[in-house]
Scaffold this motif. Structure first.
Motif, PDB file in Angstrom:
ATOM      1  N   ALA A  73     -41.416 -20.650  34.192  1.00 22.13           N
ATOM      2  CA  ALA A  73     -42.510 -19.860  34.601  1.00 22.13           C
ATOM      3  C   ALA A  73     -43.110 -20.296  35.943  1.00 22.13           C
ATOM      4  O   ALA A  73     -43.474 -19.731  36.712  1.00 22.13           O
ATOM      5  CB  ALA A  73     -43.707 -19.878  33.525  1.00 22.13           C
ATOM      6  N   ALA A  85     -42.185 -12.398  38.130  1.00 17.69           N
ATOM      7  CA  ALA A  85     -43.413 -12.608  37.360  1.00 17.69           C
ATOM      8  C   ALA A  85     -44.413 -11.470  37.950  1.00 17.69           C
ATOM      9  O   ALA A  85     -44.756 -11.369  38.915  1.00 17.69           O
ATOM     10  CB  ALA A  85     -44.053 -14.027  37.691  1.00 17.69           C
ATOM     11  N   ARG A  93     -48.812  -9.186  32.706  1.00 15.41           N
ATOM     12  CA  ARG A  93     -48.480 -10.509  32.665  1.00 15.41           C
ATOM     13  C   ARG A  93     -48.923 -11.125  31.459  1.00 15.41           C
ATOM     14  O   ARG A  93     -48.328 -12.042  30.995  1.00 15.41           O
ATOM     15  CB  ARG A  93     -49.743 -11.227  33.569  1.00 15.41           C
ATOM     16  N   THR A  95     -47.937  -9.561  28.696  1.00 16.02           N
ATOM     17  CA  THR A  95     -46.589  -9.249  27.943  1.00 16.02           C
ATOM     18  C   THR A  95     -45.689 -10.323  28.306  1.00 16.02           C
ATOM     19  O   THR A  95     -44.948 -10.976  27.569  1.00 16.02           O
ATOM     20  CB  THR A  95     -46.258  -7.760  28.376  1.00 16.02           C
ATOM     21  N   TRP A  96     -45.517 -10.738  29.685  1.00 12.76           N
ATOM     22  CA  TRP A  96     -44.804 -11.800  30.167  1.00 12.76           C
ATOM     23  C   TRP A  96     -44.808 -12.877  29.549  1.00 12.76           C
ATOM     24  O   TRP A  96     -43.952 -13.705  28.927  1.00 12.76           O
ATOM     25  CB  TRP A  96     -44.886 -11.789  31.652  1.00 12.76           C
ATOM     26  N   TYR A  97     -46.378 -13.332  29.501  1.00 10.51           N
ATOM     27  CA  TYR A  97     -46.699 -14.770  28.808  1.00 10.51           C
ATOM     28  C   TYR A  97     -46.247 -14.730  27.256  1.00 10.51           C
ATOM     29  O   TYR A  97     -45.695 -15.575  26.864  1.00 10.51           O
ATOM     30  CB  TYR A  97     -48.060 -14.870  28.753  1.00 10.51           C
ATOM     31  N   TRP A  99     -43.820 -13.196  25.570  1.00 11.47           N
ATOM     32  CA  TRP A  99     -42.506 -13.398  25.104  1.00 11.47           C
ATOM     33  C   TRP A  99     -41.905 -14.818  25.634  1.00 11.47           C
ATOM     34  O   TRP A  99     -41.125 -15.206  25.302  1.00 11.47           O
ATOM     35  CB  TRP A  99     -41.634 -12.247  25.767  1.00 11.47           C
ATOM     36  N   TRP A 147     -35.472  -4.213  29.485  1.00 10.48           N
ATOM     37  CA  TRP A 147     -35.988  -5.741  29.453  1.00 10.48           C
ATOM     38  C   TRP A 147     -37.234  -5.807  28.586  1.00 10.48           C
ATOM     39  O   TRP A 147     -37.649  -4.706  28.306  1.00 10.48           O
ATOM     40  CB  TRP A 147     -36.139  -6.036  30.945  1.00 10.48           C
ATOM     41  N   LEU A 149     -40.170  -6.325  29.726  1.00  9.67           N
ATOM     42  CA  LEU A 149     -41.366  -5.734  30.468  1.00  9.67           C
ATOM     43  C   LEU A 149     -40.998  -4.168  30.602  1.00  9.67           C
ATOM     44  O   LEU A 149     -41.410  -3.500  31.499  1.00  9.67           O
ATOM     45  CB  LEU A 149     -41.616  -6.400  31.813  1.00  9.67           C
ATOM     46  N   SER A 154     -37.546  -9.779  34.391  1.00  6.35           N
ATOM     47  CA  SER A 154     -38.300 -10.920  34.680  1.00  6.35           C
ATOM     48  C   SER A 154     -37.860 -12.144  34.140  1.00  6.35           C
ATOM     49  O   SER A 154     -36.886 -12.237  33.540  1.00  6.35           O
ATOM     50  CB  SER A 154     -39.794 -10.660  34.202  1.00  6.35           C
ATOM     51  N   ALA A 156     -39.143 -13.945  31.951  1.00  2.00           N
ATOM     52  CA  ALA A 156     -39.034 -14.042  30.413  1.00  2.00           C
ATOM     53  C   ALA A 156     -37.690 -13.630  29.783  1.00  2.00           C
ATOM     54  O   ALA A 156     -37.096 -14.059  28.924  1.00  2.00           O
ATOM     55  CB  ALA A 156     -40.159 -12.897  29.723  1.00  2.00           C
ATOM     56  N   ASP A 157     -37.036 -12.777  30.603  1.00  2.00           N
ATOM     57  CA  ASP A 157     -35.563 -12.430  30.215  1.00  2.00           C
ATOM     58  C   ASP A 157     -34.578 -13.634  30.427  1.00  2.00           C
ATOM     59  O   ASP A 157     -33.702 -13.625  29.777  1.00  2.00           O
ATOM     60  CB  ASP A 157     -35.039 -10.988  30.855  1.00  2.00           C
TER      61      ASP A 157
END
Ligand SMILES: N[C@@H](CCC(=O)N[C@@H](CS)C(=O)NCC(=O)O)C(=O)O
Length: 203
Positions: A73, A85, A93, A95-97, A99, A147, A149, A154, A156-157
């Motif tokens: 991150a 990101a 953001r 959704t990113w956090y 996962w 992915w 997101l 991102s 997260a992936d």
């Protein structure tokens, strides 16, 4: 060019996920190889950086960052040009956090139950529920994909995809043969960064 990040690395460790992220970001970094067999991670010098004596660890402009999802991150944030990101304030953001944290707090302990054969705790007590619940949640998150997101690849992936890839390699149940996971890992591992690192490791 930005100041060089010092990356404490061993390819047979979770540090590989950070290596992939450094490449995805196009970061300026230098590798310090840490020999885990020789227990260099427990040397007094290394313990000053990371008292856990674990990899991955990075030092950027004098600041130590540990814990794979935190490093990933952080790298995404200091390399906004890489587009890994969603910006602060963008709902994506969240959704990113979601996962990134799910990878560390749910997938990790669930996969360790499976990898070590230790008895799984009561799913109501365990923050991650059960291994089966974790896989169902990930399946839903990756549908329709491509992915976590949606259309945007991102950080997260990089983390969650690498964890799934690793778990598949040791034959964790419910992953290989499941189209959603097979396709996801195939997409991640066909990226030029992954291909490049694999070729380097082979060489
Ligand atoms: N919570 C840490 C876990 C790091 C970790 O357990 N790393 C292992 C390698 S995969 C390690 O350094 N083990 C060596 C040791 O504990 O002596 C993270 O997410 O980065």
């Amino acid at each position: 060019m930005s100041e060089e990040i010092v990356f404490y690395h061993n390819p047979r460790s979770r540090a590989s996920m950070v290596h992939l992220m450094l490449e995805e970001c196009g970061a300026n970094y230098r590798i310090v190889h840490v020999d885990l067999e020789k227990r260099e991670q427990k040397s007094p010098e290394f313990l000053k950086l990371n008292p856990m004596g674990k990899l991955p660890t990075i030092v950027d402009r004098g600041v130590v960052v540990t814990e794979t999802p935190a490093i990933i991150a952080y790298l995404a944030d200091i390399h906004p040009e890489a587009g890994l990101a969603p910006p602060v304030g963008d709902p994506a953001r969240g959704t990113w956090y979601r996962w990134l944290f799910f990878g560390g707090s749910c997938f990790e302990p669930a996969i360790l139950d499976v990898a070590t054969g230790r008895p799984a705790p009561d799913p109501g007590m365990a923050g991650y529920g059960s291994y089966e619940q974790v896989l169902e949640a990930l399946k839903a998150a990756l549908t329709p994909g491509p992915w976590l997101l949606g259309e945007q690849f991102s950080a997260a992936d990089v983390y969650v995809g690498s964890e799934i890839n690793w778990a598949m390699m040791f034959g964790a149940p419910g992953l290989k043969g499941e189209k959603v996971f097979d396709d996801y890992v195939a997409r991640l591992t066909s990226r030029p960064t992954y291909q490049r690192l694999t070729a380097q490791a082979g060489a």
